[in-house]
Motif scaffolding. Structure first.
Motif, PDB file in Angstrom:
ATOM      1  N   TYR A   1     -68.710  46.209  45.966  1.00 42.09           N
ATOM      2  CA  TYR A   1     -67.682  46.182  47.015  1.00 42.09           C
ATOM      3  C   TYR A   1     -68.261  45.659  48.328  1.00 42.09           C
ATOM      4  CZ  TYR A   1     -63.850  47.757  50.023  1.00 42.09           C
ATOM      5  OH  TYR A   1     -62.819  47.790  50.921  1.00 42.09           O
ATOM      6  N   ASP A   2     -69.412  46.196  48.715  1.00 42.94           N
ATOM      7  CA  ASP A   2     -70.014  45.815  49.990  1.00 42.94           C
ATOM      8  C   ASP A   2     -70.412  44.341  50.003  1.00 42.94           C
ATOM      9  OD1 ASP A   2     -69.722  48.512  50.524  1.00 42.94           O
ATOM     10  OD2 ASP A   2     -71.831  48.985  50.162  1.00 42.94           O
ATOM     11  N   SER A   3     -70.940  43.871  48.864  1.00 46.00           N
ATOM     12  CA  SER A   3     -71.354  42.467  48.774  1.00 46.00           C
ATOM     13  C   SER A   3     -70.152  41.536  48.845  1.00 46.00           C
ATOM     14  CB  SER A   3     -72.124  42.226  47.477  1.00 46.00           C
ATOM     15  OG  SER A   3     -73.277  43.039  47.415  1.00 46.00           O
ATOM     16  N   ASN A   4     -69.073  41.911  48.182  1.00 38.72           N
ATOM     17  CA  ASN A   4     -67.857  41.088  48.229  1.00 38.72           C
ATOM     18  C   ASN A   4     -67.299  41.027  49.647  1.00 38.72           C
ATOM     19  OD1 ASN A   4     -67.900  40.414  45.528  1.00 38.72           O
ATOM     20  ND2 ASN A   4     -66.558  42.096  44.905  1.00 38.72           N
ATOM     21  N   TYR A   5     -67.348  42.144  50.343  1.00 37.32           N
ATOM     22  CA  TYR A   5     -66.865  42.164  51.726  1.00 37.32           C
ATOM     23  C   TYR A   5     -67.710  41.239  52.605  1.00 37.32           C
ATOM     24  CZ  TYR A   5     -65.681  43.731  56.416  1.00 37.32           C
ATOM     25  OH  TYR A   5     -65.300  43.757  57.740  1.00 37.32           O
ATOM     26  N   LEU A   6     -69.037  41.365  52.498  1.00 36.65           N
ATOM     27  CA  LEU A   6     -69.914  40.513  53.302  1.00 36.65           C
ATOM     28  C   LEU A   6     -69.722  39.047  52.929  1.00 36.65           C
ATOM     29  CD1 LEU A   6     -72.133  40.049  55.365  1.00 36.65           C
ATOM     30  CD2 LEU A   6     -73.826  40.565  53.572  1.00 36.65           C
TER      31      LEU A   6
ATOM     32  N   LYS B   1     -67.038  37.581  52.092  1.00 37.27           N
ATOM     33  CA  LYS B   1     -65.830  37.090  52.768  1.00 37.27           C
ATOM     34  C   LYS B   1     -66.080  36.885  54.265  1.00 37.27           C
ATOM     35  CE  LYS B   1     -62.769  39.153  49.336  1.00 37.27           C
ATOM     36  NZ  LYS B   1     -61.862  40.261  49.002  1.00 37.27           N
ATOM     37  N   VAL B   2     -66.866  37.770  54.858  1.00 34.71           N
ATOM     38  CA  VAL B   2     -67.216  37.588  56.270  1.00 34.71           C
ATOM     39  C   VAL B   2     -67.988  36.285  56.452  1.00 34.71           C
ATOM     40  CG1 VAL B   2     -68.562  38.499  58.193  1.00 34.71           C
ATOM     41  CG2 VAL B   2     -67.221  40.065  56.781  1.00 34.71           C
TER      42      VAL B   2
ATOM     43  N   GLY C   1     -80.246  45.042  53.045  1.00 35.35           N
ATOM     44  CA  GLY C   1     -80.970  44.003  52.332  1.00 35.35           C
ATOM     45  C   GLY C   1     -80.451  43.801  50.920  1.00 35.35           C
ATOM     46  N   MET C   2     -80.039  44.895  50.272  1.00 36.41           N
ATOM     47  CA  MET C   2     -79.422  44.794  48.946  1.00 36.41           C
ATOM     48  C   MET C   2     -78.153  43.951  49.035  1.00 36.41           C
ATOM     49  SD  MET C   2     -81.183  46.898  46.762  1.00 36.41           S
ATOM     50  CE  MET C   2     -80.018  47.121  45.426  1.00 36.41           C
ATOM     51  N   VAL C   3     -77.346  44.247  50.038  1.00 35.03           N
ATOM     52  CA  VAL C   3     -76.038  43.601  50.192  1.00 35.03           C
ATOM     53  C   VAL C   3     -76.193  42.117  50.501  1.00 35.03           C
ATOM     54  CG1 VAL C   3     -73.866  43.645  51.468  1.00 35.03           C
ATOM     55  CG2 VAL C   3     -75.029  45.796  50.926  1.00 35.03           C
ATOM     56  N   GLN C   4     -77.081  41.780  51.429  1.00 33.20           N
ATOM     57  CA  GLN C   4     -77.233  40.372  51.796  1.00 33.20           C
ATOM     58  C   GLN C   4     -77.837  39.562  50.654  1.00 33.20           C
ATOM     59  OE1 GLN C   4     -79.655  40.088  55.323  1.00 33.20           O
ATOM     60  NE2 GLN C   4     -81.587  40.162  54.215  1.00 33.20           N
ATOM     61  N   SER C   5     -78.704  40.181  49.855  1.00 33.53           N
ATOM     62  CA  SER C   5     -79.299  39.477  48.717  1.00 33.53           C
ATOM     63  C   SER C   5     -78.231  39.050  47.718  1.00 33.53           C
ATOM     64  CB  SER C   5     -80.331  40.377  48.018  1.00 33.53           C
ATOM     65  OG  SER C   5     -81.450  40.609  48.846  1.00 33.53           O
TER      66      SER C   5
ATOM     67  N   LEU D   1     -75.873  34.550  47.902  1.00 31.63           N
ATOM     68  CA  LEU D   1     -76.103  33.651  46.767  1.00 31.63           C
ATOM     69  C   LEU D   1     -74.990  32.606  46.675  1.00 31.63           C
ATOM     70  CD1 LEU D   1     -77.996  33.193  44.306  1.00 31.63           C
ATOM     71  CD2 LEU D   1     -76.322  34.491  42.954  1.00 31.63           C
ATOM     72  N   GLY D   2     -75.382  31.340  46.628  1.00 33.57           N
ATOM     73  CA  GLY D   2     -74.418  30.256  46.470  1.00 33.57           C
ATOM     74  C   GLY D   2     -73.748  29.799  47.744  1.00 33.57           C
ATOM     75  N   ASN D   3     -74.084  30.411  48.880  1.00 34.86           N
ATOM     76  CA  ASN D   3     -73.495  29.993  50.154  1.00 34.86           C
ATOM     77  C   ASN D   3     -74.455  29.025  50.843  1.00 34.86           C
ATOM     78  OD1 ASN D   3     -72.590  29.745  52.845  1.00 34.86           O
ATOM     79  ND2 ASN D   3     -71.678  31.776  52.820  1.00 34.86           N
ATOM     80  N   PRO D   4     -74.129  27.734  50.895  1.00 32.37           N
ATOM     81  CA  PRO D   4     -75.056  26.747  51.459  1.00 32.37           C
ATOM     82  C   PRO D   4     -75.262  26.883  52.958  1.00 32.37           C
ATOM     83  CG  PRO D   4     -72.936  25.724  50.998  1.00 32.37           C
ATOM     84  CD  PRO D   4     -72.872  27.105  50.428  1.00 32.37           C
TER      85      PRO D   4
END
Length: 266
Positions: free
Chosen positions: A79-84, A86-87, A104-108, A112-115
């Protein structure tokens, strides 16, 4: 004789022209004060909130960087990773991500895949490999005393929210922060759902995005041995060790943290 003088003058002019770099406009562009800086996105971890970045935000803004301190939901890693994610998608141009602790878990996951994400900065943070959880990494090396300080809130859905007991927060989380400031942080901390700490990570962005680490020598949440091990595994571009720092190194050492973020932004 006059002909020789003419040739001598021409030679001097040609030599002068050769000494002036071609593409003078390129020089002006690199020195242009209005050049766009990357947006710095800050991701807090468990038992904290966006205000934990205030000292870093103030310094980054002073240096002309646009800054977003994300309100990390702390509900689950997915959930947290999906939210970040989108931000990040809402931000135009280059981005430097900095995460503290569970951030750090969330940003890792989210980068991913965001150029647009050009660098990852880990501030006393987890840098997981695929399948690893925050709980697993914090216990990989001895030294974490977090478990003994936790208050448990049963949510009735099979999960629990976790917070640090307020009278133990200063020593556990922020021992190098002034006590009154730590008391405020203890009262305003955001609890984390236990599922966020036990969920395994996805493919990590640090495999493809340059990483930078600040490691805290007196961290009682994530042992420094674990922090150094993760930095080495990630082939970090730079590792800054603050030997006297608690887990709240971004609060106690905002200048050091800011300096590394600016270095990553370059």
């Amino acid at each position: 004789m006059r002909v020789r003088k003419v040739f001598a003058v021409l030679g001097a002019l040609l030599a002068l022209a050769a000494s002036v770099p071609s593409g003078a406009g390129a020089v002006e562009e690199t020195e242009k004060p209005g050049a766009k800086k990357p947006t710095i996105v800050l991701v807090h971890g468990a038992f904290a909130d966006g205000a934990s970045w205030n000292g870093v935000v103030e310094r980054l803004q002073r240096k002309g960087f646009p800054v977003v301190a994300v309100a990390n939901p702390l509900r689950s890693l997915t959930y947290d990773s999906n939210y970040l994610r989108k931000v990040l998608a809402s931000i135009e141009g280059p981005i430097v991500l900095a995460g503290h602790s569970y951030g750090g878990m969330v940003q890792s996951n989210a980068a991913l895949g965001n150029p647009n994400v050009k660098a990852l900065v880990y501030i006393a943070a987890f840098a997981p490999e695929k399948g690893e959880s925050a709980l697993e990494l914090s216990n990989k090396f001895p030294g974490s005393t977090l478990g003994d300080t936790l208050q448990v809130i049963d949510l009735g859905d099979g999960t629990k929210d976790l917070a640090i007991q307020q009278d133990k927060y200063w020593q556990q989380f922020a021992a190098d922060v002034p006590r009154n400031e730590a008391k405020l942080a203890a009262a305003t901390q955001r609890p984390v759902n236990d599922s966020a700490l036990t969920e395994g990570a996805g493919d990590p962005a640090w495999h493809s995005i340059p990483s930078y680490f600040v490691v805290a020598g007196k961290d009682k949440n994530i042992p420094i041995a674990a922090q150094k091990w993760m930095a080495e595994r990630a082939n970090a571009r730079a590792v800054v060790e603050v030997r006297s720092a608690s887990h709240s190194v971004a609060v106690s050492q905002p200048e050091t943290v800011t300096d590394l973020i600016v270095r990553a932004a370059r």
